[in-house]
Design an enzyme around this catalytic site. Structure first.
Site, PDB file in Angstrom:
ATOM      1  N   MET A 133      17.042  11.685  31.241  1.00 10.85           N
ATOM      2  CA  MET A 133      16.136  11.139  30.124  1.00 10.85           C
ATOM      3  C   MET A 133      14.602  12.290  29.833  1.00 10.85           C
ATOM      4  O   MET A 133      14.583  12.093  28.441  1.00 10.85           O
ATOM      5  CB  MET A 133      15.253   9.921  30.287  1.00 10.85           C
ATOM      6  CG  MET A 133      15.510   8.232  30.789  1.00 10.85           C
ATOM      7  SD  MET A 133      16.575   8.129  29.452  1.00 10.85           S
ATOM      8  CE  MET A 133      18.082   7.496  31.232  1.00 10.85           C
ATOM      9  N   CYS A 134      16.016  13.397  29.920  1.00 11.67           N
ATOM     10  CA  CYS A 134      14.564  14.640  29.307  1.00 11.67           C
ATOM     11  C   CYS A 134      15.514  14.857  28.043  1.00 11.67           C
ATOM     12  O   CYS A 134      16.930  14.580  27.736  1.00 11.67           O
ATOM     13  CB  CYS A 134      15.412  16.485  30.396  1.00 11.67           C
ATOM     14  SG  CYS A 134      13.538  16.381  31.651  1.00 11.67           S
ATOM     15  N   HIS A 135      14.271  15.160  26.995  1.00 10.87           N
ATOM     16  CA  HIS A 135      15.558  15.311  25.746  1.00 10.87           C
ATOM     17  C   HIS A 135      15.699  16.925  26.074  1.00 10.87           C
ATOM     18  O   HIS A 135      15.120  17.874  26.865  1.00 10.87           O
ATOM     19  CB  HIS A 135      13.968  15.824  24.242  1.00 10.87           C
ATOM     20  CG  HIS A 135      13.623  14.711  24.964  1.00 10.87           C
ATOM     21  ND1 HIS A 135      12.729  14.709  25.080  1.00 10.87           N
ATOM     22  CD2 HIS A 135      13.299  13.822  23.279  1.00 10.87           C
ATOM     23  CE1 HIS A 135      11.924  13.087  25.302  1.00 10.87           C
ATOM     24  NE2 HIS A 135      12.948  12.321  24.322  1.00 10.87           N
ATOM     25  N   ASP A 165      21.629  27.946  49.937  1.00  7.58           N
ATOM     26  CA  ASP A 165      22.968  28.314  50.354  1.00  7.58           C
ATOM     27  C   ASP A 165      23.719  29.401  50.828  1.00  7.58           C
ATOM     28  O   ASP A 165      24.543  29.811  51.581  1.00  7.58           O
ATOM     29  CB  ASP A 165      23.597  28.527  48.668  1.00  7.58           C
ATOM     30  CG  ASP A 165      24.897  27.824  48.594  1.00  7.58           C
ATOM     31  OD1 ASP A 165      26.011  27.840  49.541  1.00  7.58           O
ATOM     32  OD2 ASP A 165      25.303  28.723  47.687  1.00  7.58           O
ATOM     33  N   MET A 187       9.609  19.228  33.349  1.00  5.76           N
ATOM     34  CA  MET A 187      10.900  18.908  33.971  1.00  5.76           C
ATOM     35  C   MET A 187      12.020  19.786  34.304  1.00  5.76           C
ATOM     36  O   MET A 187      12.280  20.626  35.479  1.00  5.76           O
ATOM     37  CB  MET A 187      11.710  17.695  33.814  1.00  5.76           C
ATOM     38  CG  MET A 187      11.063  16.898  34.056  1.00  5.76           C
ATOM     39  SD  MET A 187      10.473  16.486  34.895  1.00  5.76           S
ATOM     40  CE  MET A 187      12.087  15.999  36.330  1.00  5.76           C
ATOM     41  N   GLU A 188      11.622  20.980  33.407  1.00  9.56           N
ATOM     42  CA  GLU A 188      12.141  22.713  33.451  1.00  9.56           C
ATOM     43  C   GLU A 188      11.656  23.343  34.076  1.00  9.56           C
ATOM     44  O   GLU A 188      12.382  24.104  34.891  1.00  9.56           O
ATOM     45  CB  GLU A 188      12.147  22.891  31.732  1.00  9.56           C
ATOM     46  CG  GLU A 188      13.073  22.923  30.967  1.00  9.56           C
ATOM     47  CD  GLU A 188      12.700  20.728  30.003  1.00  9.56           C
ATOM     48  OE1 GLU A 188      11.497  20.597  30.429  1.00  9.56           O
ATOM     49  OE2 GLU A 188      13.491  19.916  29.249  1.00  9.56           O
TER      50      GLU A 188
END
EC number: 4.6.1.17
Lengths: 165, 165, 165, 165, 165, 165
Positions: free
Chosen positions: D76-78, D132, D117-118
């Site tokens: 739902m992120c723009h 990793d 969110m970024e």
């Protein structure tokens, strides 16, 4: 219809149209798709909804994410800062053994070019996802009538499909 | 139709079906889409073809690249090593002011699951690209009848659409 | 611990480890994450679930799609043909004003290298999506304890976290 | 906490929130993550740094590239025009056999919605990349405390984590 | 040279060549690129390396990630399970004010088709990244001689560039 | 040349440069690449053009799509709203058995940072696609002289390559 195809450069080759000089205005577009399936398949989708398994919830996420991917899928589309994406479902009539599902996607931006392709890509991806999740039960499902329903904003003016909702 | 939807886990939530134990066999699928447009729009596409500008050449690249993007667009699709993707166009009948364009996409793999969604995604992306490149001239173009035409290979057996080509 | 870091080439620079000679075997990995949130936020998630709006349904799709995107996110990861991705949620204890949500992601393949990173990426993307969808209500939510729970298959043998489930 | 979850449309389904009418203002967010590893693993990372092989250099590129991928990972992120992404590492205390590594990611934009969110996606991708590249030596490494540290700009006002740096 | 271009279908249109019937064998390819820059720019790169800032470390990650992205960049390329990607740098001669940097990328797979394009894409992305990171200081940098150096495996036999290393 | 490399943060590590305070102005860049191939290969490309199969049409789509992918390929590049992408081809001189093909890509935006990398990425992807589609006939083809031809707009002023067209 006197317009020419605008996606070609001086060499007659495809290019991404120059919109640098165009005005950034609010633009919105709604696309529509319809799926025809067996009435039994529709019942399975409904049943899934009553449990936690929800075909339409997955299709909706697919549609929204695909709207953002439009410039990666449609070669001559400009990358756009989308300000709204919404996907809606409506069960249509059941005729004998056939059931209809209507899908709508609405996308908005404030930019130099419109969001018709984003709305069309969203509604198509949602429809394909429904096919994917139901194909074990019904390979004959068909997506019908993918089309632009309405668009507002931009120099070419508003568009509303004749006979559209 | 006694099959259940296979895309849900024990919690009733969507998951990517476990195909670890399935046999890797050759699988092929062909999907079909039809576009209805004005006869004038079809003429523009044809004309473009005669110059270097070729709407269908762009649509074809779009279809092939979209086939490879299928697992990014359809949430529950497995990533697959595609061994063949082909997209073909056939002009259909012109009825009064309406012209028809038929699109076919054929995809193959040797893997544990089929390529129906890859073929459907390819044919749909090609059709949307044609819409994009002609929409300045004909916003009312409609994509009709996106469907699986045929599939071969895999445990669920072959499928050929009734009345299909 | 006598092993060396394996992600560096002769120049001492990072590279994607050569797995050409390794055996393709069945491999599976499960990763775990925990979110700490306000009890009220958990109530909102639950409530959403009872309507059609389902935070966890969106998070699950996000997790599954992110698993497929792992080699694009983690630079030295090999692209892998995933044969299974599953994401599960379990509500944990509520302690005073704090509630816990446990997330598990299980991924499988038959390949020359394991799927630990795919499971970790899936569980993390699902957790971040929950944060995104609840952040208007609870910016202080924290993701805690992202870790590998278990892996099977491959030359380095099985791994099961001490004290793990 | 009287706010409702804002990610649902009238059908109760998830959608991308309409930000068309919101003001484009400068927004910045910083996210934090902590990795717990064996002291020996930290020594290997440090040693790599002294040669040309640099685990943190790879993690940093991963974090920056993941920030740009956020709208593809979080449904739902723009999509946003990021104007700054920075990732920083700080070695924390060594307690007995355990060592801590702190990660910070700061992201900025001038847009209608924030970049929390970024920042969270960047810091998480960097942390997973470290896992990793060190997992051959230390499968038990754990990512701990992924959280929003601070955000500025936007209508909901500034946020600074209690007890945060 | 009697071969025909193999990327066209019966309609004379581009398609992804059918490799379904081809044998999966080990294949490896090495590509080469050379950058010409001012001697001062090379000094800045070297200096960066001595601190933690390392242009080549970023370029190397870019090259490895681009190799995985090849089928998204080159339209008719098959998606492939890469088993090895390595990027190497060698400083060449300094002639007056000009310095040379040699780049090599080696990619391997066990598959039905080769990895020449993956090696070429890796080496090119690494070179472009170096340009990007140095362009504030030296816009005139030029990438020169991007070419296939060597390939082994596959029905068309081995290839080694005349006069190649 | 007194400028420093701008892609490093205070820790000496790579970061995406902060352009938040920069002015959004119109910027345009043109990049150039040259391919050297056998005269016979050029003849095959020309012949393909006369049928519907058109190597350059595919290369052009590849170049345009790659321009949009630039921030995914070049790690420190900002995501940009491109307003124009164009790719052009010019056949150069045939010298004995060698033929030259010139490629140009022009990209524009109105943004806080320039589009040099987008133009360079477009022209390179187009060139690599030509290599891919002709490599069955001519593995020795070489891409030569990938370089920035010209840029306008932005604080660092205009740039035009000495001796450039």
């Amino acid at each position: 219809m006197t317009e020419k195809l605008t996606h070609f450069n001086e060499q007659g080759r495809a290019h991404m149209v120059d919109v640098t000089q165009k005005q950034a205005t609010r633009r919105e577009a709604t696309a529509y798709a319809q799926i025809v399936m067996r009435a039994e398949t529709m019942a399975l989708i409904r049943e899934g909804k009553m449990k936690k398994g929800d075909v339409l919830a997955v299709a909706q996420v697919a549609g929204i994410m695909a709207a953002k991917k439009t410039p990666e899928i449609i070669p001559m589309c400009h990358p756009l800062p989308l300000t709204k994406v919404d996907v809606r479902f409506e069960e249509g009539a059941v005729t004998g053994e056939e059931a209809l599902l209507d899908l709508y996607a609405t996308v908005a931006t404030t930019y130099q070019t419109g969001v018709e392709m984003e709305a069309l890509t969203a509604v198509t991806a949602a429809a394909l996802t429904i096919y994917d999740m139901c194909k074990a039960a019904d390979k004959g499902m068909t997506i019908r009538e993918v089309r632009l329903e309405e668009k507002t904003g931009g120099k070419s003016g508003d568009f509303r499909r004749e006979g559209g909702q």
